[in-house]
Motif scaffolding. Structure first.
Motif, short mmCIF file in Angstrom:
data_model
loop_
_atom_site.label_atom_id
_atom_site.label_comp_id
_atom_site.label_asym_id
_atom_site.label_seq_id
_atom_site.Cartn_x
_atom_site.Cartn_y
_atom_site.Cartn_z
N ASN A 102 -6.55 1.25 -6.73
CA ASN A 102 -7.75 1.92 -6.19
C ASN A 102 -7.94 3.36 -6.65
O ASN A 102 -8.89 4.03 -6.22
CB ASN A 102 -7.70 1.90 -4.65
CG ASN A 102 -7.46 0.52 -4.09
OD1 ASN A 102 -6.49 0.31 -3.38
ND2 ASN A 102 -8.30 -0.43 -4.44
N SER A 137 0.86 -1.19 0.00
CA SER A 137 0.00 0.00 0.00
C SER A 137 0.89 1.23 0.00
O SER A 137 1.94 1.23 0.64
CB SER A 137 -0.84 0.08 1.27
OG SER A 137 -1.53 -1.10 1.46
N THR A 152 -1.62 -0.78 -3.91
CA THR A 152 -2.97 -0.37 -3.48
C THR A 152 -2.94 1.03 -2.86
O THR A 152 -1.89 1.62 -2.70
CB THR A 152 -3.55 -1.35 -2.44
OG1 THR A 152 -2.74 -1.31 -1.28
CG2 THR A 152 -3.60 -2.77 -2.98
#
Ligand code: RP5
Length: 345
Positions: free
Chosen positions: A283, A106, A163
């Motif tokens: 995302n 992430s 992400t």
């Protein structure tokens, strides 16, 4: 150009005439040099807005990249960071392909976490309306409905190896607009230059060198919430290619006039859809509307005094040619303009 080419067969004739802009004393620079970078550091940004009914969309095309997987959105090191993406091979890009071993890191840039006006809060602390107009923030996609899993939107072009939001402000689509201002390349005698191999006339467009990565690009930018795309096109061109905010008041008034004439023509909408931008994540991703404003006679837009401003380090008229590389998948949009105008590519 690393993304797959679509087969363009736009058949609707253009109706754009010459753009009438009075003469300006300063001559535009010309340049055909290009730099390239895949893993450098694009700036953040992340505001979205309204579709523009003012644009000519008769030959508009939602040029989906479905025929080819995104490439720059899988660059090994995320721009402006040390974060390495989880490597995603071509055959694992699609979400439809089961891949339990997929464990992407992430990353959200500190500039985004600082909550500037153009950025959303963290997903845990707000409830956005995805696939909808969410207040003034447009969370719809040009590509149709996107999936939302565990409360997070999924990139419609598949896995990116990372992400969260990276450098992008919005969860889901981050909407931009790209003005492609073109003219025919001319020799000293004013004759159109014909390419020696293709035997087709050469088009030039106004290009900027992005400060964040040094790549040449169309002078596009983010659509502000509630803003019409037609206004974004004009604003971004004015700020990045003409440095309107920095010129003296007298010249600014003169320029405003010329810019208004240029963008008064509806333009030719070349593309709307996903951008293969190195800032994309699983995302958050870039989408754009690219519109061509063409100076057929060479005596209007060509006379505008180019001056780099805002995110642009340099600005120049540049040949449109398939051998040159540009930021994100801007090559695709330029190819469409060249094909449509029967120009060299
Ligand atoms: C690209 O990023 C778009 O095509 C547009 O040219 C640009 C907008 O982002 P900023 O220049 O505002 O960073 O994906």
């Amino acid at each position: 150009m690393l993304v797959a080419r679509a087969a363009w067969a736009l058949s609707i004739p253009l109706t754009i005439g010459a753009l009438l802009v009075p003469q300006c004393p300063r001559a535009p620079a010309t340049c055909s040099l290009l730099l390239s970078c895949l893993t450098s550091s694009p700036s953040g940004g992340g505001t979205v807005g309204n579709r523009s009914p003012g644009l000519c969309s008769s030959a508009a095309r939602s040029a989906s990249m479905a025929s080819g997987a995104h490439v720059k959105a899988r660059c090994p090191v995320y721009p402006g960071s040390q974060t390495r993406r989880f490597p995603v091979p071509d055959d694992k890009v699609s979400w439809e392909t089961e891949w339990p071993e997929y464990l992407p890191p992430s990353y959200t840039a500190p500039s985004v976490l600082a909550r500037p006006a153009w950025a959303d809060p963290d997903i845990s602390s707000f409830s956005p309306y995805f696939n909808a107009l969410d207040g003034t923030v447009d969370r719809t996609s040009h590509e149709g409905e996107y999936r939302v899993e565990d409360g997070k939107p999924l990139n419609p072009h598949g896995r990116t190896g990372l992400t969260e939001r990276g450098l992008l402000g919005r969860w889901g689509p981050n909407h931009a607009a790209d003005p492609i201002v073109t003219r025919w390349k001319r020799d000293g005698a004013g004759h159109s230059v014909i390419h020696s191999e293709s035997h087709l006339p050469v088009l030039q467009f106004v290009a900027i060198m992005r400060k964040d990565c040094g790549e040449w690009a169309i002078p596009g930018g983010m659509v502000d919430p509630g803003e019409r795309v037609s206004l974004t096109l004009q604003r971004e061109f004015s700020e990045e290619a003409l440095n309107l905010l920095a010129v003296n008041p007298e010249e600014r008034a003169w320029l405003r006039d010329r810019i208004a004439s240029l963008f008064a023509s509806p333009g030719f909408q070349v593309y709307e859809g996903y951008v293969d931008d190195p800032r994309n994540t699983d995302n958050a991703w870039m989408e754009t509307v690219a519109v061509n404003f063409h100076d057929q006679s060479g005596d209007s837009v060509s006379e505008l005094p180019l001056q780099a401003g805002d995110d642009a380090g340099q600005v120049s008229w540049m040949d449109i040619d398939s051998t040159l590389s540009y930021y994100a998948n801007h090559s695709l949009f330029l190819e469409m303009v060249a094909k449509e105008r029967h120009a060299h590519w």
